[in-house]
Motif scaffolding. Structure first.
Motif: not given
Length: 143
Positions: A13-14, A19-22, A92-95
Protein backbone atom coordinates in the motif's frame (compact mmCIF):
# COMPACT_ATOMS: atom_id res chain seq x y z
CA UNK A 1 -17.47 -8.93 -18.76
CA UNK A 2 -14.80 -10.31 -16.44
CA UNK A 3 -13.94 -9.03 -13.01
CA UNK A 4 -10.40 -8.69 -11.74
CA UNK A 5 -9.92 -9.39 -8.04
CA UNK A 6 -6.78 -8.74 -6.06
CA UNK A 7 -5.96 -9.74 -2.52
CA UNK A 8 -5.63 -6.27 -0.97
CA UNK A 9 -3.61 -7.66 1.94
CA UNK A 10 -0.95 -8.91 -0.46
CA UNK A 11 -0.40 -5.51 -2.10
CA UNK A 12 2.16 -2.95 -0.98
CA UNK A 13 0.00 0.00 0.00
CA UNK A 14 1.92 3.01 -1.30
CA UNK A 15 -0.31 5.30 0.78
CA UNK A 16 1.34 3.92 3.91
CA UNK A 17 4.65 5.36 2.69
CA UNK A 18 3.13 8.58 1.31
CA UNK A 19 1.33 10.04 4.32
CA UNK A 20 3.58 13.11 4.53
CA UNK A 21 3.30 13.67 0.78
CA UNK A 22 -0.49 13.35 0.90
CA UNK A 23 -0.65 15.92 3.72
CA UNK A 24 1.59 18.22 1.68
CA UNK A 25 -0.76 17.90 -1.32
CA UNK A 26 -3.72 18.72 0.94
CA UNK A 27 -1.88 21.77 2.26
CA UNK A 28 -1.12 22.83 -1.34
CA UNK A 29 -4.87 23.08 -1.97
CA UNK A 30 -5.09 25.83 0.68
CA UNK A 31 -1.77 27.62 0.35
CA UNK A 32 1.28 27.82 -1.88
CA UNK A 33 3.71 24.91 -1.55
CA UNK A 34 7.04 24.89 -3.35
CA UNK A 35 7.20 22.33 -6.19
CA UNK A 36 10.71 21.37 -5.05
CA UNK A 37 9.29 20.43 -1.66
CA UNK A 38 6.70 18.19 -3.33
CA UNK A 39 9.42 16.65 -5.53
CA UNK A 40 11.67 15.97 -2.54
CA UNK A 41 8.85 14.32 -0.64
CA UNK A 42 7.81 12.24 -3.68
CA UNK A 43 11.43 11.12 -4.12
CA UNK A 44 11.58 10.19 -0.42
CA UNK A 45 8.49 8.00 -0.84
CA UNK A 46 10.02 6.28 -3.87
CA UNK A 47 13.32 5.69 -2.10
CA UNK A 48 11.51 4.22 0.91
CA UNK A 49 9.65 1.76 -1.36
CA UNK A 50 12.10 0.96 -4.15
CA UNK A 51 15.44 2.31 -2.96
CA UNK A 52 15.45 4.50 -6.08
CA UNK A 53 13.66 7.64 -7.27
CA UNK A 54 12.82 9.10 -10.70
CA UNK A 55 16.09 11.07 -10.69
CA UNK A 56 17.88 7.71 -10.84
CA UNK A 57 16.50 7.07 -14.34
CA UNK A 58 16.15 8.84 -17.67
CA UNK A 59 13.45 8.33 -20.27
CA UNK A 60 15.94 6.86 -22.73
CA UNK A 61 16.33 3.82 -20.46
CA UNK A 62 12.72 2.85 -21.20
CA UNK A 63 11.54 1.20 -24.38
CA UNK A 64 9.69 3.77 -26.55
CA UNK A 65 6.58 1.56 -26.43
CA UNK A 66 6.64 1.76 -22.61
CA UNK A 67 6.85 5.56 -22.75
CA UNK A 68 3.94 5.67 -25.21
CA UNK A 69 1.92 3.41 -22.93
CA UNK A 70 2.67 5.64 -19.93
CA UNK A 71 1.47 8.66 -21.92
CA UNK A 72 -1.93 7.02 -22.38
CA UNK A 73 -2.29 5.84 -18.78
CA UNK A 74 -5.49 6.70 -16.93
CA UNK A 75 -6.42 6.10 -13.29
CA UNK A 76 -8.32 2.88 -13.93
CA UNK A 77 -5.58 1.29 -16.00
CA UNK A 78 -2.99 2.53 -13.51
CA UNK A 79 -4.78 0.83 -10.61
CA UNK A 80 -4.93 -2.48 -12.45
CA UNK A 81 -1.31 -2.23 -13.62
CA UNK A 82 -0.10 -1.41 -10.11
CA UNK A 83 -2.11 -4.25 -8.55
CA UNK A 84 -0.80 -6.72 -11.13
CA UNK A 85 2.69 -5.77 -9.94
CA UNK A 86 1.88 -5.92 -6.21
CA UNK A 87 1.06 -2.26 -5.43
CA UNK A 88 -2.02 -0.35 -4.32
CA UNK A 89 -2.40 3.26 -5.53
CA UNK A 90 -5.36 4.16 -3.30
CA UNK A 91 -5.52 5.82 0.10
CA UNK A 92 -8.54 6.44 2.35
CA UNK A 93 -9.82 9.26 0.12
CA UNK A 94 -9.23 7.72 -3.31
CA UNK A 95 -6.47 7.59 -5.89
CA UNK A 96 -3.08 8.92 -4.75
CA UNK A 97 -2.25 12.28 -6.31
CA UNK A 98 1.08 11.06 -7.69
CA UNK A 99 -0.28 7.81 -9.15
CA UNK A 100 1.36 8.38 -12.55
CA UNK A 101 4.83 8.79 -11.02
CA UNK A 102 4.36 5.63 -8.99
CA UNK A 103 3.41 3.76 -12.15
CA UNK A 104 6.59 5.04 -13.77
CA UNK A 105 8.58 3.58 -10.87
CA UNK A 106 6.61 0.31 -10.93
CA UNK A 107 7.31 -0.03 -14.65
CA UNK A 108 11.00 0.71 -14.08
CA UNK A 109 11.09 -2.02 -11.45
CA UNK A 110 9.26 -4.46 -13.73
CA UNK A 111 11.72 -3.76 -16.56
CA UNK A 112 14.75 -4.26 -14.29
CA UNK A 113 15.87 -0.63 -14.63
CA UNK A 114 16.41 0.02 -10.92
CA UNK A 115 20.14 -0.70 -10.85
CA UNK A 116 23.21 1.05 -9.50
CA UNK A 117 24.56 1.30 -13.06
CA UNK A 118 21.44 3.09 -14.29
CA UNK A 119 21.52 5.40 -11.27
CA UNK A 120 25.10 6.39 -12.07
CA UNK A 121 24.27 6.90 -15.75
CA UNK A 122 21.21 9.03 -14.91
CA UNK A 123 23.22 11.18 -12.51
CA UNK A 124 25.95 11.66 -15.14
CA UNK A 125 23.29 12.60 -17.70
CA UNK A 126 21.82 15.15 -15.29
CA UNK A 127 25.22 16.66 -14.53
CA UNK A 128 26.00 16.90 -18.26
CA UNK A 129 22.70 18.68 -18.91
CA UNK A 130 23.44 21.18 -16.14
CA UNK A 131 26.97 21.80 -17.44
CA UNK A 132 25.61 22.36 -20.96
CA UNK A 133 23.38 25.17 -19.69
CA UNK A 134 24.60 28.74 -20.18
CA UNK A 135 26.21 30.40 -17.17
CA UNK A 136 26.85 27.11 -15.33
CA UNK A 137 30.48 26.62 -14.39
CA UNK A 138 30.15 23.63 -12.08
CA UNK A 139 27.80 21.16 -10.46
CA UNK A 140 27.91 20.33 -6.77
CA UNK A 141 26.53 16.88 -6.08
CA UNK A 142 25.64 15.63 -2.64
CA UNK A 143 26.10 11.90 -2.37
Amino acid sequence: MSTIAFDQTALTRIADFARSLSRLHQLARRQWVDDDQLDREFNAVCVSIWGYCPDDLVDEMFDPADLSWLDTLDEGTARIFAAEHGYDLVDDTGMLTDWWGYCWMILAEARGLLTAENRAAARAHLEESYLAAPNVIGVIVGR
